[in-house]
Design a protein around this motif. Structure first.
Motif, PDB file in Angstrom:
ATOM      1  N   ARG A 120     -38.609 101.213  96.941  1.00 54.68           N
ATOM      2  CA  ARG A 120     -39.248 102.497  96.708  1.00 54.68           C
ATOM      3  C   ARG A 120     -38.427 103.468  95.862  1.00 54.68           C
ATOM      4  NH1 ARG A 120     -42.838  99.837  97.745  1.00 54.68           N
ATOM      5  NH2 ARG A 120     -44.334  99.964  99.450  1.00 54.68           N
ATOM      6  N   MET A 121     -37.119 103.448  96.003  1.00 51.85           N
ATOM      7  CA  MET A 121     -36.318 104.437  95.287  1.00 51.85           C
ATOM      8  C   MET A 121     -34.889 103.938  95.120  1.00 51.85           C
ATOM      9  SD  MET A 121     -35.969 108.536  96.065  1.00 51.85           S
ATOM     10  CE  MET A 121     -35.018 108.390  97.582  1.00 51.85           C
ATOM     11  N   ILE A 122     -34.290 104.295  93.976  1.00 52.80           N
ATOM     12  CA  ILE A 122     -32.871 104.037  93.725  1.00 52.80           C
ATOM     13  C   ILE A 122     -32.242 105.348  93.289  1.00 52.80           C
ATOM     14  CG2 ILE A 122     -31.153 102.683  92.486  1.00 52.80           C
ATOM     15  CD1 ILE A 122     -33.379 100.709  91.761  1.00 52.80           C
ATOM     16  N   GLU A 123     -31.118 105.673  93.887  1.00 55.20           N
ATOM     17  CA  GLU A 123     -30.348 106.842  93.461  1.00 55.20           C
ATOM     18  C   GLU A 123     -28.979 106.380  92.977  1.00 55.20           C
ATOM     19  OE1 GLU A 123     -29.791 110.989  95.532  1.00 55.20           O
ATOM     20  OE2 GLU A 123     -28.076 109.717  96.053  1.00 55.20           O
ATOM     21  N   PHE A 124     -28.667 106.704  91.724  1.00 55.66           N
ATOM     22  CA  PHE A 124     -27.353 106.440  91.159  1.00 55.66           C
ATOM     23  C   PHE A 124     -26.572 107.745  91.119  1.00 55.66           C
ATOM     24  CE2 PHE A 124     -30.282 103.413  89.213  1.00 55.66           C
ATOM     25  CZ  PHE A 124     -29.592 102.207  89.240  1.00 55.66           C
ATOM     26  N   GLN A 125     -25.324 107.708  91.549  1.00 52.20           N
ATOM     27  CA  GLN A 125     -24.420 108.838  91.370  1.00 52.20           C
ATOM     28  C   GLN A 125     -23.204 108.339  90.600  1.00 52.20           C
ATOM     29  OE1 GLN A 125     -23.841 111.786  94.516  1.00 52.20           O
ATOM     30  NE2 GLN A 125     -25.170 110.570  95.853  1.00 52.20           N
ATOM     31  N   LEU A 126     -22.892 109.030  89.510  1.00 54.73           N
ATOM     32  CA  LEU A 126     -21.818 108.607  88.617  1.00 54.73           C
ATOM     33  C   LEU A 126     -20.848 109.757  88.394  1.00 54.73           C
ATOM     34  CD1 LEU A 126     -24.131 106.978  85.921  1.00 54.73           C
ATOM     35  CD2 LEU A 126     -23.039 105.803  87.836  1.00 54.73           C
ATOM     36  N   TRP A 127     -19.557 109.469  88.472  1.00 52.54           N
ATOM     37  CA  TRP A 127     -18.509 110.436  88.179  1.00 52.54           C
ATOM     38  C   TRP A 127     -17.714 109.890  86.990  1.00 52.54           C
ATOM     39  CZ3 TRP A 127     -20.370 109.379  92.957  1.00 52.54           C
ATOM     40  CH2 TRP A 127     -20.634 110.431  93.841  1.00 52.54           C
ATOM     41  N   SER A 128     -17.859 110.511  85.814  1.00 58.02           N
ATOM     42  CA  SER A 128     -17.272 109.909  84.618  1.00 58.02           C
ATOM     43  C   SER A 128     -17.118 110.943  83.500  1.00 58.02           C
ATOM     44  CB  SER A 128     -18.160 108.755  84.131  1.00 58.02           C
ATOM     45  OG  SER A 128     -19.429 109.251  83.729  1.00 58.02           O
ATOM     46  N   HIS A 129     -16.503 110.491  82.411  1.00 57.60           N
ATOM     47  CA  HIS A 129     -16.397 111.304  81.200  1.00 57.60           C
ATOM     48  C   HIS A 129     -16.057 110.394  80.029  1.00 57.60           C
ATOM     49  CE1 HIS A 129     -11.944 111.134  81.203  1.00 57.60           C
ATOM     50  NE2 HIS A 129     -12.044 111.241  82.514  1.00 57.60           N
ATOM     51  N   ASP A 130     -16.169 110.932  78.802  1.00 61.41           N
ATOM     52  CA  ASP A 130     -15.778 110.156  77.627  1.00 61.41           C
ATOM     53  C   ASP A 130     -14.324 110.469  77.278  1.00 61.41           C
ATOM     54  OD1 ASP A 130     -15.795 112.577  76.273  1.00 61.41           O
ATOM     55  OD2 ASP A 130     -17.416 112.051  74.904  1.00 61.41           O
ATOM     56  N   GLN A 131     -13.912 110.211  76.033  1.00 59.86           N
ATOM     57  CA  GLN A 131     -12.520 110.384  75.620  1.00 59.86           C
ATOM     58  C   GLN A 131     -12.101 111.843  75.489  1.00 59.86           C
ATOM     59  OE1 GLN A 131     -14.933 109.018  73.860  1.00 59.86           O
ATOM     60  NE2 GLN A 131     -15.231 110.484  72.176  1.00 59.86           N
ATOM     61  N   GLY A 132     -13.070 112.761  75.504  1.00 52.78           N
ATOM     62  CA  GLY A 132     -12.747 114.182  75.477  1.00 52.78           C
ATOM     63  C   GLY A 132     -12.601 114.784  74.100  1.00 52.78           C
ATOM     64  N   TRP A 133     -12.933 114.034  73.074  1.00 50.97           N
ATOM     65  CA  TRP A 133     -12.852 114.561  71.715  1.00 50.97           C
ATOM     66  C   TRP A 133     -13.794 113.727  70.844  1.00 50.97           C
ATOM     67  CZ3 TRP A 133     -11.473 110.760  68.300  1.00 50.97           C
ATOM     68  CH2 TRP A 133     -10.781 109.660  68.823  1.00 50.97           C
ATOM     69  N   GLY A 134     -13.969 114.172  69.601  1.00 51.33           N
ATOM     70  CA  GLY A 134     -14.739 113.384  68.648  1.00 51.33           C
ATOM     71  C   GLY A 134     -16.227 113.687  68.701  1.00 51.33           C
ATOM     72  N   ALA A 268     -19.167 101.580  75.552  1.00 47.26           N
ATOM     73  CA  ALA A 268     -18.716 102.553  74.555  1.00 47.26           C
ATOM     74  C   ALA A 268     -18.740 101.868  73.190  1.00 47.26           C
ATOM     75  CB  ALA A 268     -17.310 103.057  74.868  1.00 47.26           C
ATOM     76  N   ARG A 269     -19.012 102.636  72.140  1.00 49.35           N
ATOM     77  CA  ARG A 269     -19.093 102.080  70.796  1.00 49.35           C
ATOM     78  C   ARG A 269     -18.336 102.971  69.802  1.00 49.35           C
ATOM     79  NH1 ARG A 269     -20.270  98.607  73.513  1.00 49.35           N
ATOM     80  NH2 ARG A 269     -22.169  97.351  73.611  1.00 49.35           N
ATOM     81  N   PHE A 270     -17.863 102.356  68.746  1.00 49.97           N
ATOM     82  CA  PHE A 270     -17.181 102.991  67.621  1.00 49.97           C
ATOM     83  C   PHE A 270     -15.737 103.359  67.990  1.00 49.97           C
ATOM     84  CE2 PHE A 270     -21.748 104.162  66.947  1.00 49.97           C
ATOM     85  CZ  PHE A 270     -21.965 103.273  65.901  1.00 49.97           C
ATOM     86  N   PRO A 271     -14.849 103.248  67.021  1.00 47.01           N
ATOM     87  CA  PRO A 271     -13.418 103.477  67.283  1.00 47.01           C
ATOM     88  C   PRO A 271     -13.149 104.827  67.938  1.00 47.01           C
ATOM     89  CG  PRO A 271     -13.710 102.486  65.120  1.00 47.01           C
ATOM     90  CD  PRO A 271     -15.095 102.820  65.625  1.00 47.01           C
ATOM     91  N   GLY A 272     -12.298 104.789  68.957  1.00 43.03           N
ATOM     92  CA  GLY A 272     -11.899 106.004  69.657  1.00 43.03           C
ATOM     93  C   GLY A 272     -12.739 106.359  70.859  1.00 43.03           C
ATOM     94  N   TRP A 273     -13.960 105.824  70.931  1.00 45.73           N
ATOM     95  CA  TRP A 273     -14.829 106.163  72.054  1.00 45.73           C
ATOM     96  C   TRP A 273     -14.442 105.355  73.289  1.00 45.73           C
ATOM     97  CZ3 TRP A 273     -18.866 109.716  72.344  1.00 45.73           C
ATOM     98  CH2 TRP A 273     -19.172 110.366  71.130  1.00 45.73           C
TER      99      TRP A 273
END
Length: 288
Positions: A120-134, A268-273
């Motif tokens: 009936r239902m799915i709940e995803f909780q995610l704690w994340s971030h990218d590289q912080g620049w770009g 993640a895709r592309f250099p630096g990501w």
């Protein structure tokens, strides 16, 4: 090795067990004119009175450009021994083993789903971030132009006969990709519609905010009633939240079967990501 004990997370809201749901259904049978099973099921569904399982995983994992990683895999869904709330620290596993399958003590304590489409239902909780620049300057602080994201997929066991008896399910299975050579000799996963998209697809679970160093907590909820169409206002709103419109068409949850596992992928895709995940939780609800 010792069977792991579920750790319950206080939620502030009551989540019934299978035993609770069975008991409520029996009460409806005590009326002078007992309600038909179909109506009882409709009432239970309308009240969102469902069984659930949740798995919370803590531990930092980084996926860099071009190197997709699996962050976690759920326990087999709606199988005896998987109901309730579980917590694991992937960086400090102590060889926990889950004991799954076999016969429940009584039918009043546990019962497998009987409906063809019970989830009936799915709940995803995610704690994340990218590289912080770009990223493009105009996209920073938004989800536009994000090349760091999560996807979800389904892995189906090659046979449900695993659970006709009690089996030991090592916690290592929750963190090992199905194509690893030493996954296990006893369990075989069939990857369902596994893809490795180069760019975030319409089915994207969640993008990271562009150029954000601080960890963000995202909550994504899918239901079996979702029916979002491409280009609709709901699809546009999903995109503004960093989520793919097709992830809300309802097909993912309606196609789930008892015993399936949900896998969470980091991309993640592309250099630096990069995609840096600190914690994730997947909660799945099903009708009894």
């Amino acid at each position: 090795m010792i069977a792991a004990s579920p750790k319950v997370h206080p939620s502030g809201s009551f989540k019934p067990t299978t035993a609770d749901i069975i008991k409520v259904k029996q009460y409806f049978k005590l009326f002078a004119i007992p309600l038909p099973d179909e109506l009882i099921d409709d009432i239970i569904d309308a009240a969102s009175y469902w069984a659930h399982t949740s798995l919370t995983v803590e531990g930092c994992t980084v996926a860099r450009a071009g190197a997709d990683k699996m962050y976690m895999r759920t326990l087999p869904l709606a199988v005896y021994g998987t109901e309730g709330d579980f917590l694991l620290d992937k960086e400090n596993l102590q060889g926990e083993v889950f004991v799954l399958g076999g016969l429940p003590p009584t039918e009043l304590e546990c019962a497998p789903p009987t409906r063809a489409k019970p989830f009936r239902m799915i709940e995803f909780q995610l704690w994340s971030h990218d590289q912080g620049w770009g990223g493009d300057h105009d996209c920073q602080g938004t989800y536009n132009g994000a090349y760091s994201w999560f996807d979800a997929s389904v892995e189906r066991l090659d046979s449900m006969s695993y659970f006709t008896r009690s089996i030991e399910w090592p916690s290592s299975l929750l963190f090992t990709a199905a194509d690893a050579q030493r996954l296990t000799d006893n369990v075989t996963f069939i990857q369902k519609d596994i893809k490795q998209p180069f760019l975030p697809p319409p089915s994207t679970l969640q993008k990271n905010i562009v150029a954000e160093r601080q960890t963000t907590h995202h909550v994504i909820t899918w239901t079996d009633l979702d029916d979002v169409k491409e280009g609709s206002p709901e699809a546009i709103a999903a995109g503004n939240r960093g989520q793919g419109w097709k992830s809300y068409d309802g097909s993912f949850i309606r196609d789930l079967q008892v015993g399936d596992c949900i896998t969470l992928w980091m991309r993640a895709r592309f250099p630096g990501w990069k995609n840096e995940a600190m914690k994730a939780k997947i909660t799945v609800f099903w009708a009894v």
